[in-house]
Design a protein around this motif. Structure first.
Motif, PDB file in Angstrom:
ATOM      1  N   VAL A  41      20.305 -12.290  40.075  1.00  0.00           N
ATOM      2  CA  VAL A  41      19.368 -12.838  39.094  1.00  0.00           C
ATOM      3  C   VAL A  41      19.195 -14.343  39.265  1.00  0.00           C
ATOM      4  O   VAL A  41      18.122 -14.885  39.012  1.00  0.00           O
ATOM      5  N   ASN A  42      20.219 -15.036  39.706  1.00  0.00           N
ATOM      6  CA  ASN A  42      20.289 -16.498  39.713  1.00  0.00           C
ATOM      7  C   ASN A  42      19.090 -17.161  40.403  1.00  0.00           C
ATOM      8  O   ASN A  42      18.927 -17.061  41.620  1.00  0.00           O
ATOM      9  N   PRO A  43      18.229 -17.883  39.657  1.00  0.00           N
ATOM     10  CA  PRO A  43      17.056 -18.514  40.283  1.00  0.00           C
ATOM     11  C   PRO A  43      17.403 -19.702  41.167  1.00  0.00           C
ATOM     12  O   PRO A  43      16.578 -20.129  41.975  1.00  0.00           O
ATOM     13  N   MET A  44      18.629 -20.235  41.046  1.00  0.00           N
ATOM     14  CA  MET A  44      19.035 -21.317  41.948  1.00  0.00           C
ATOM     15  C   MET A  44      19.195 -20.784  43.369  1.00  0.00           C
ATOM     16  O   MET A  44      18.977 -21.510  44.342  1.00  0.00           O
ATOM     17  N   TYR A  45      19.547 -19.514  43.497  1.00  0.00           N
ATOM     18  CA  TYR A  45      19.616 -18.895  44.821  1.00  0.00           C
ATOM     19  C   TYR A  45      18.209 -18.741  45.391  1.00  0.00           C
ATOM     20  O   TYR A  45      17.988 -18.918  46.596  1.00  0.00           O
ATOM     21  N   THR A  46      17.244 -18.413  44.523  1.00  0.00           N
ATOM     22  CA  THR A  46      15.849 -18.320  44.943  1.00  0.00           C
ATOM     23  C   THR A  46      15.373 -19.670  45.477  1.00  0.00           C
ATOM     24  O   THR A  46      14.765 -19.757  46.557  1.00  0.00           O
ATOM     25  N   PHE A  47      15.620 -20.719  44.705  1.00  0.00           N
ATOM     26  CA  PHE A  47      15.188 -22.068  45.072  1.00  0.00           C
ATOM     27  C   PHE A  47      15.814 -22.478  46.401  1.00  0.00           C
ATOM     28  O   PHE A  47      15.132 -23.010  47.294  1.00  0.00           O
ATOM     29  N   TYR A  48      17.105 -22.230  46.561  1.00  0.00           N
ATOM     30  CA  TYR A  48      17.823 -22.610  47.777  1.00  0.00           C
ATOM     31  C   TYR A  48      17.304 -21.842  48.985  1.00  0.00           C
ATOM     32  O   TYR A  48      17.045 -22.426  50.052  1.00  0.00           O
ATOM     33  N   ALA A  49      17.128 -20.542  48.835  1.00  0.00           N
ATOM     34  CA  ALA A  49      16.627 -19.737  49.955  1.00  0.00           C
ATOM     35  C   ALA A  49      15.220 -20.165  50.357  1.00  0.00           C
ATOM     36  O   ALA A  49      14.870 -20.140  51.537  1.00  0.00           O
ATOM     37  N   ALA A  50      14.423 -20.580  49.391  1.00  0.00           N
ATOM     38  CA  ALA A  50      13.052 -20.992  49.689  1.00  0.00           C
ATOM     39  C   ALA A  50      13.005 -22.296  50.469  1.00  0.00           C
ATOM     40  O   ALA A  50      12.202 -22.438  51.399  1.00  0.00           O
ATOM     41  N   VAL A  51      13.854 -23.261  50.106  1.00  0.00           N
ATOM     42  CA  VAL A  51      13.767 -24.587  50.732  1.00  0.00           C
ATOM     43  C   VAL A  51      14.702 -24.749  51.928  1.00  0.00           C
ATOM     44  O   VAL A  51      14.381 -25.482  52.870  1.00  0.00           O
ATOM     45  N   SER A  54       8.714 -26.798  50.396  1.00  0.00           N
ATOM     46  CA  SER A  54       9.280 -28.043  49.886  1.00  0.00           C
ATOM     47  C   SER A  54       9.882 -27.772  48.507  1.00  0.00           C
ATOM     48  O   SER A  54       9.589 -26.747  47.873  1.00  0.00           O
ATOM     49  N   ARG A  55      10.682 -28.697  48.017  1.00  0.00           N
ATOM     50  CA  ARG A  55      11.286 -28.504  46.695  1.00  0.00           C
ATOM     51  C   ARG A  55      10.216 -28.454  45.607  1.00  0.00           C
ATOM     52  O   ARG A  55      10.318 -27.668  44.662  1.00  0.00           O
ATOM     53  N   GLU A  56       9.214 -29.289  45.746  1.00  0.00           N
ATOM     54  CA  GLU A  56       8.139 -29.279  44.751  1.00  0.00           C
ATOM     55  C   GLU A  56       7.395 -27.949  44.777  1.00  0.00           C
ATOM     56  O   GLU A  56       7.093 -27.367  43.728  1.00  0.00           O
ATOM     57  N   GLU A  57       7.119 -27.429  45.961  1.00  0.00           N
ATOM     58  CA  GLU A  57       6.426 -26.146  46.076  1.00  0.00           C
ATOM     59  C   GLU A  57       7.267 -25.016  45.494  1.00  0.00           C
ATOM     60  O   GLU A  57       6.746 -24.131  44.805  1.00  0.00           O
ATOM     61  N   ALA A  58       8.566 -25.054  45.764  1.00  0.00           N
ATOM     62  CA  ALA A  58       9.449 -24.003  45.260  1.00  0.00           C
ATOM     63  C   ALA A  58       9.507 -24.018  43.734  1.00  0.00           C
ATOM     64  O   ALA A  58       9.426 -22.967  43.087  1.00  0.00           O
ATOM     65  N   LEU A  59       9.612 -25.221  43.157  1.00  0.00           N
ATOM     66  CA  LEU A  59       9.663 -25.299  41.697  1.00  0.00           C
ATOM     67  C   LEU A  59       8.350 -24.844  41.077  1.00  0.00           C
ATOM     68  O   LEU A  59       8.337 -24.148  40.057  1.00  0.00           O
TER      69      LEU A  59
END
Length: 546
Positions: free
Chosen positions: A447-457, A477-482
């Protein structure tokens, strides 16, 4: 004394003329706030009233202007708009919490051990579990029913693979479902060897077994939803897009929300069944402050891990095998035309390159003359090079970055070095569509969205592998992921006017993080904790209170 009296009079006059403070419910202060507005501005304080952002500004000025009932001191921590999981299965997660948890098992023996332990504790009439993945085992072959038949000869057992697209069942479950070696069903596979059933089912035949599952009552379903909601709130989620629900569960969610028993906002995709289509397409969209129902979830094909994804050419590790379409191309087109005619959104699971092109063609045909449909391709996992330009603001890729970092160990073996270049291609999809939305597909992934953010960037798993990232050219990019987890996700739900950014007039949904994910070192992102989760300006989770 004569001089003092006029001074006192003047002071009292100034005080009496001072504007009366405006009532407000909450002041959020001392934070690094990523508003994710059009300019991606950073702020430090805002005021909430009646569940919405009233004003964003500087703390002293806000304190002077408003009579504030409550203050939340973020103590220098980071605040982002309430996180949205654009593709998940809330009810599925809740159901899994009631059944055998088979995630992170490292062998079939461990699967069996968990089932045995579960049954000793629960003594169920029907044993149901989910979460195994043969790709994580030393022996990477599908299991058979032999051991289950020996352990549970009279109790039906159905154990679903982590992606929900394969199932191993025992003979009792097959008997109840009426499945024999002669049973045929399009859009899937029934495992048969030497004329005998192996117990393996892939995609559509699984439905025959699911129909024999014990009927769950309202109390069970309520507990499942609330258990799953608790985990989402702990992980900073304020909205979840549930990718496939029946009317019964959607109406239960609505009832729980209306009674304030459930705070989480839901974007519910109705499952593509005749009953759901008949009800929702004829009765129209549903919209409350917490629930939106305006889309239909369709399955074009199966999953890559179970070789059910529909491919244009055979699998590299299984000559002659192409996977299978769950919904054939002509049926996709008819369905797309019907959904478009009703003004609903169509969100279609598409993994293989053959499934993706079938979906894209059906969408383009059905959407002629429609400029704001915002239909989604869920997963958009393997795309042929020439097909990327079919994505647009009208056809949006909805992806799950942790799928890339889970699959990267074996995906190239499945589809070969050429096709893998068009797989998990998030940046390429973004460049073509102009927007990309991110989710997890939980309970398939964490569930953890921080894993989503990390995998994306970073394009790495939680062990920070591979060192240079998996196909790093397609990192966001981090901005795109957020944005993909906030404002773009809200846009894809037709809800960008009410959520997805911290702006005046929008819902006061926000997530407090222990680290500044926009600035910390890349590999420290997964260790970021959710400090608090607010929905409608109300604290629904606090790490300090756990």
């Amino acid at each position: 004394m004569k001089k003092v009296i006029p001074l006192l009079f003047l002071l009292s006059l100034l005080i009496s003329c001072a504007p009366e403070k405006i009532p407000a419910d909450l002041l959020v202060k001392n934070a690094t706030i990523y508003t994710v507005n059009e300019n991606f501005d950073t702020e430090h304080a805002f005021v909430v009233k009646d569940g919405k952002i009233l004003e964003i500004g500087i703390k002293p000025e806000l304190e002077l202007k408003y009579n504030i009932a409550e203050t939340y001191d973020a103590k220098g921590q980071t605040i982002v708009p309430g996180l949205i999981d654009a593709h998940a299965h809330l009810y599925g997660l809740g159901v899994n919490l009631q059944d055998v948890d088979l995630t992170e098992t490292t062998s079939y023996d461990e699967v069996l051990a968990r089932v045995i332990t579960f049954q000793k504790e629960k003594n169920k009439d029907y044993i149901i579990g989910r979460g195994w993945d043969q790709n994580d085992w030393d022996v990477k072959e599908f299991p058979t029913k032999k051991e289950l038949d020996s352990l549970f000869p009279e109790t039906p057992v159905a154990l679903t693979r982590i992606d929900g697209h394969a199932m191993i069942v025992n003979s009792k479950a097959l008997e109840l479902a009426g499945i024999t070696p002669k049973t045929k069903m399009d859009g899937g596979l029934i495992g048969v060897e030497n004329g005998n059933l192996t117990g393996l089912l892939v995609d559509t035949p699984m439905e025959m077994v699911k129909k024999t599952f014990p009927k769950q009552n309202k109390a069970y379903n309520t507990q499942a939803l609330l258990d799953a909601e608790r985990i989402c709130l702990e992980n900073g989620l304020t909205t979840v897009n549930d990718a496939g629900l029946d009317r019964e569960i959607i109406e239960l969610i609505d009832a729980l929300q209306q009674k304030d028993s459930m705070a989480l906002r839901m974007y519910a995709m109705a499952s593509n069944t005749p009953e759901n289509l008949d009800y929702y397409l004829n009765n129209g969209k549903i919209k409350t402050n917490r629930l939106s129902v305006r889309s239909i979830k369709v399955y074009a094909d199966g999953a890559l891990g179970s070789r059910g994804a529909a491919m244009r050419k055979p699998y590299s590790d299984m000559p002659g095998h192409f996977g299978a379409m769950i919904t054939p191309a002509d049926s996709l087109q008819a369905l797309a035309d019907k959904i478009a005619g009703a003004g609903f959104q169509m969100n279609t699971h598409a993994i293989g390159d053959s499934a993706n092109i079938a979906v894209l063609r059906a969408y383009q045909s059905a959407l002629k003359g429609k400029n704001d449909a915002r239909w989604k391709v869920e997963h958009a996992q393997i795309i042929s090079k020439q097909d990327f330009d079919m994505f647009s603001n009208n056809i949006i890729p909805s992806v799950q970055p942790t799928h890339a970092t889970s699959d990267m160990y074996w995906a190239e073996d499945r589809i070969g070095p050429k096709r893998i270049k068009g797989a998990y291609a998030y940046k390429t999809l973004l460049d073509n569509a102009g927007i990309i939305v991110l989710g997890t597909d939980f309970p398939v992934e964490k569930v953890n969205p921080m894993y989503t953010f990390y995998a994306a960037v970073a394009r790495k798993d939680l062990t920070h592998h591979p060192e240079k990232g998996f196909q790093k050219k397609d990192a966001l990019s981090r901005e795109e992921a957020l944005k993909g987890m906030t404002i773009w996700a809200a846009y894809s739900n037709f809800e960008e006017g009410e959520k997805g950014s911290i702006e005046e007039g929008k819902f006061a949904d926000f997530t407090v993080l222990s680290r500044d994910i926009m600035k910390v070192s890349e590999d420290s992102i997964p260790n970021t904790k959710v400090v608090a989760t607010f929905i409608n300006g109300k604290k629904e989770f606090s790490l300090e209170e756990e």
